[in-house]
Design an enzyme around this catalytic site. Structure first.
Site, short mmCIF file in Angstrom:
data_model
loop_
_atom_site.label_atom_id
_atom_site.label_comp_id
_atom_site.label_asym_id
_atom_site.label_seq_id
_atom_site.Cartn_x
_atom_site.Cartn_y
_atom_site.Cartn_z
N THR A 95 -51.51 -7.51 49.36
CA THR A 95 -51.41 -6.13 48.90
C THR A 95 -52.52 -5.91 47.88
O THR A 95 -52.97 -6.86 47.25
CB THR A 95 -50.03 -5.84 48.29
N THR A 135 -47.55 -1.08 48.79
CA THR A 135 -47.40 -1.58 50.16
C THR A 135 -46.25 -2.58 50.22
O THR A 135 -45.87 -3.13 49.19
CB THR A 135 -48.74 -2.25 50.53
N ARG A 137 -58.97 6.32 57.56
CA ARG A 137 -59.20 5.02 56.93
C ARG A 137 -58.12 4.02 57.36
O ARG A 137 -56.93 4.32 57.37
CB ARG A 137 -59.18 5.20 55.41
N1 ASP Z 1 -53.57 -3.02 50.87
C1 ASP Z 1 -53.17 -1.66 51.12
C2 ASP Z 1 -54.31 -0.88 51.69
O1 ASP Z 1 -55.42 -1.03 51.22
C3 ASP Z 1 -52.69 -0.95 49.91
C4 ASP Z 1 -51.66 -1.69 49.11
O2 ASP Z 1 -51.52 -2.89 49.16
O3 ASP Z 1 -50.92 -1.03 48.41
O4 ASP Z 1 -54.08 -0.10 52.58
#
Ligand code: ASP
Length: 307
Positions: free
Chosen positions: A225, A175, A203
């Site tokens: 993240t 992310t 989701r």
């Molecule tokens: N936090 C993000 C999510 O759960 C994923 C990520 O940080 O890569 O959608």
């Protein structure tokens, strides 16, 4: 003084051949944010510019580089928050929009809401004139479901990736996010993601949830993240704001949040960037890596580190 901090996701970071492209992207993103701030622009505009570079890079899990869901479709989330006005905008499960962070900013600027989701979020963004995600990409996705099935059955030449996937099923995430402080002393935050790889359709993660993955007020701005479900359960953004209100600097806030995440959910659960009103930077993660960087008016050049 101005400052901008960005991340390109906490995770496993196993593909070393990607590191230099990601590092270049982080540096470009910092420069994009810095040029807004140097010219006296707002922290909000700076984080949006920085995140757009990350979304457009194709080497991170956001915008054109987004991971598909279990059906091979791209559904993205993004959130932005302006610490000065305490206003925020976000989109969840948005499809077919090249820059979800711009859609989130439009929700902040043009609507009375904070979060739009699904088909109507996409319709809103496209009718406001935002460019569509390149549809050529969908051709490549047609085979995705079959590939996932073969991958999980072990029919793959990516044996190491498969082992990694089995060991860390949630950790295929990169992310992106940015936090900034402008010369007026205002803070802002933005986060954008394709979400966890192989997520269920529909989701929504933590990134567009204001107070979870994205938050900014007059004391601190944060972008998280990691495994979104855990970040939501701890209310990471609001918790960071409370720590800062109690006088903790951004580096201590980031360390405390990640220590809490680790104690509740174990290692490999996430990372956080934070920036406070005094320009103190916090970067912390409990995963093998997190692409990250920062740049401020006190530095002669931007700093980036991958993984
Ligand atoms: N936090 C993000 C999510 O759960 C994923 C990520 O940080 O890569 O959608």
């Amino acid at each position: 003084m101005w400052s901008v901090v960005v991340h390109g996701g906490a995770g496993v970071w196993s593909e070393s051949e990607k590191f230099s492209a990601v590092k270049d992207t982080i540096l470009k993103s910092l420069e994009a944010g810095a040029s807004v701030l140097r010219a006296g622009g707002s922290a909000l505009d700076a984080v949006v510019e920085s995140v757009m570079v990350l979304e457009d890079s194709g080497v991170l899990n956001a915008g054109v580089g987004s991971y598909p869901n279990l059906l091979g479709e791209i559904e993205m989330d993004a959130g932005v928050m302006d610490g000065k006005s305490l206003r925020a905008g976000a989109v969840g499960c948005i499809r077919n929009v090249k820059n979800p962070v711009l859609a989130a900013k439009l929700v902040l600027e043009k609507t009375d809401h904070v979060l739009l989701v699904g088909e109507w979020a996409s319709r809103f963004a496209l009718s406001m004139g935002l460019p569509a995600l390149n549809s050529d990409r969908s051709k490549g996705l047609l085979k995705y479901r079959d590939l996932v099935r073969r991958f999980e059955e072990g029919d793959t030449r990516y044996k190491s990736n498969l082992a990694l996937y089995k060991q860390y099923p949630h950790l295929f995430h990169e992310t992106v996010g940015a936090v900034a402080l402008d010369i007026e002393g205002n803070l802002a935050s933005a986060t954008s993601t394709g979400g966890l790889a192989l997520k269920l359709p529909g989701r929504v993660g933590d990134s567009p949830l204001i107070g979870a993955g994205t938050y900014a007020d007059s004391n601190i701005a944060v972008s998280a993240t990691g495994i979104g479900e855990y970040i939501m359960l701890l209310g990471v953004g609001v918790r960071a704001s409370q720590y800062a209100e109690n006088g903790l600097p951004a580096n201590t806030v980031a360390e405390k949040i990640i220590a809490l995440l680790t104690s509740r959910f174990g290692i490999n659960s996430g990372g956080l960037i934070a920036l406070d009103k005094n320009g103190v930077i916090g970067i912390s993660f409990n995963t093998p890596g997190m692409a990250r960087g920062y740049y401020s008016s006190e530095m002669s050049e931007p700093y980036a580190m991958v993984p």
